[in-house]
Design an enzyme around this catalytic site. Structure first.
Site, mmCIF file in Angstrom:
data_model
loop_
_atom_site.group_PDB
_atom_site.id
_atom_site.type_symbol
_atom_site.label_atom_id
_atom_site.label_comp_id
_atom_site.label_asym_id
_atom_site.label_seq_id
_atom_site.Cartn_x
_atom_site.Cartn_y
_atom_site.Cartn_z
ATOM 1 N N GLY A 115 35.600 39.623 36.460
ATOM 2 C CA GLY A 115 34.613 39.911 35.430
ATOM 3 C C GLY A 115 35.269 39.969 34.067
ATOM 4 O O GLY A 115 36.473 40.253 33.967
ATOM 5 N N GLN B 69 36.289 42.362 25.426
ATOM 6 C CA GLN B 69 37.694 42.161 25.798
ATOM 7 C C GLN B 69 38.336 40.971 25.094
ATOM 8 O O GLN B 69 39.553 40.843 25.084
ATOM 9 C CB GLN B 69 37.814 41.978 27.323
ATOM 10 C CG GLN B 69 37.479 43.241 28.096
ATOM 11 C CD GLN B 69 37.516 42.972 29.588
ATOM 12 O OE1 GLN B 69 36.539 42.545 30.171
ATOM 13 N NE2 GLN B 69 38.666 43.206 30.205
ATOM 14 N N CYS C 60 41.516 45.959 35.774
ATOM 15 C CA CYS C 60 40.897 45.417 34.564
ATOM 16 C C CYS C 60 41.864 44.458 33.899
ATOM 17 O O CYS C 60 43.057 44.760 33.803
ATOM 18 C CB CYS C 60 40.575 46.578 33.620
ATOM 19 S SG CYS C 60 39.818 46.061 32.078
ATOM 20 N N LEU C 61 41.354 43.320 33.443
ATOM 21 C CA LEU C 61 42.224 42.351 32.768
ATOM 22 C C LEU C 61 42.818 42.936 31.484
ATOM 23 O O LEU C 61 43.835 42.456 31.007
ATOM 24 C CB LEU C 61 41.445 41.065 32.447
ATOM 25 C CG LEU C 61 41.032 40.244 33.675
ATOM 26 C CD1 LEU C 61 40.149 39.073 33.256
ATOM 27 C CD2 LEU C 61 42.252 39.751 34.441
ATOM 28 N N HIS D 25 31.355 48.333 35.497
ATOM 29 C CA HIS D 25 32.656 48.290 34.819
ATOM 30 C C HIS D 25 32.568 47.435 33.544
ATOM 31 O O HIS D 25 33.001 47.860 32.465
ATOM 32 C CB HIS D 25 33.696 47.716 35.797
ATOM 33 C CG HIS D 25 35.053 47.479 35.212
ATOM 34 N ND1 HIS D 25 36.193 48.078 35.690
ATOM 35 C CD2 HIS D 25 35.470 46.668 34.197
ATOM 36 C CE1 HIS D 25 37.241 47.665 34.982
ATOM 37 N NE2 HIS D 25 36.830 46.802 34.076
ATOM 38 N N GLU D 26 31.967 46.252 33.669
ATOM 39 C CA GLU D 26 31.877 45.353 32.502
ATOM 40 C C GLU D 26 30.919 45.901 31.448
ATOM 41 O O GLU D 26 31.166 45.765 30.244
ATOM 42 C CB GLU D 26 31.448 43.940 32.929
ATOM 43 C CG GLU D 26 32.366 43.240 33.918
ATOM 44 C CD GLU D 26 33.826 43.238 33.543
ATOM 45 O OE1 GLU D 26 34.147 43.276 32.339
ATOM 46 O OE2 GLU D 26 34.672 43.223 34.454
ATOM 47 N N HIS E 192 32.580 48.235 29.103
ATOM 48 C CA HIS E 192 33.332 47.593 28.009
ATOM 49 C C HIS E 192 32.445 47.398 26.777
ATOM 50 O O HIS E 192 32.904 47.525 25.647
ATOM 51 C CB HIS E 192 33.863 46.222 28.448
ATOM 52 C CG HIS E 192 35.114 46.285 29.271
ATOM 53 N ND1 HIS E 192 36.290 46.837 28.809
ATOM 54 C CD2 HIS E 192 35.392 45.843 30.522
ATOM 55 C CE1 HIS E 192 37.231 46.733 29.746
ATOM 56 N NE2 HIS E 192 36.708 46.145 30.804
#
Ligand code: NI
Length: 166
Positions: free
Chosen positions: A45, A50, A90-91, A132-133, A136
């Site tokens: 994701g 991000q 997470c990226l 989660h996304e 952000h």
């Protein structure tokens, strides 16, 4: 185009994204870039925040074959129930994984890249990933849910890594 991903604790990850007024060609280009960046990372994701674009857009693909791209523009959670604990990564926090408690089942309403409104009820990894996304997009990172001790340890580890990186 593969975009650069901001890394925690970058303060730009704290910005709150604005709603998308219209799904224009620019927004579709952003969706395509987000997907390319997510697949190349690779990740499951990615939120626009991000990549330092502060619009309410995110992409997800939790499929094993990596061929089920889901696009969420202006996502809103309209129902949530239960609790589930899941290990997340997470990226923007590379190499770090920890357990977070979230709603087990959610219904999300959003637009796709064709500006069509859809509603999706889901659980499991997809439900976790959407939550989660969406965090952000309001400037939240999953490590915000960790205990102060764990966050302090993580920050110490990141400082060490940054020193080693020069
Ligand atoms: Ni993330």
């Amino acid at each position: 185009m593969v975009l650069d991903i901001l890394e925690y604790p970058d303060s730009r990850l704290r910005k709150v994204a604005s709603p998308v007024a219209a799904v224009t060609a620019d927004v579709r280009k952003l969706v395509a870039d987000l997907a390319e960046t997510m697949y190349s990372a690779p990740g499951v994701g990615l939120a626009a925040t991000q990549v330092n674009v502060h619009k309410r857009v995110l992409v997800i693909d939790v499929s094993e074959a990596r061929n089920e791209l889901r696009v969420f523009i202006n996502p809103e959670i309209v129902a949530a129930e239960g609790e589930a604990e899941c290990e997340e990564g997470c990226l923007s926090v590379p190499g770090y994984y920890d357990k977070v408690i979230r709603a087990a089942k959610i219904t999300v309403r959003a637009q796709n890249e064709h500006a069509e409104v859809f509603e999706l009820s889901t659980d499991g990894m997809l439900a976790v990933c959407i939550q989660h996304e969406m965090d952000h997009l309001i400037g939240k990172v999953f490590v915000d849910y960790l205990s102060p001790l764990k966050r302090a340890r993580l920050r110490a580890r990141l400082r060490k890594k940054q020193r080693l990186a020069g």
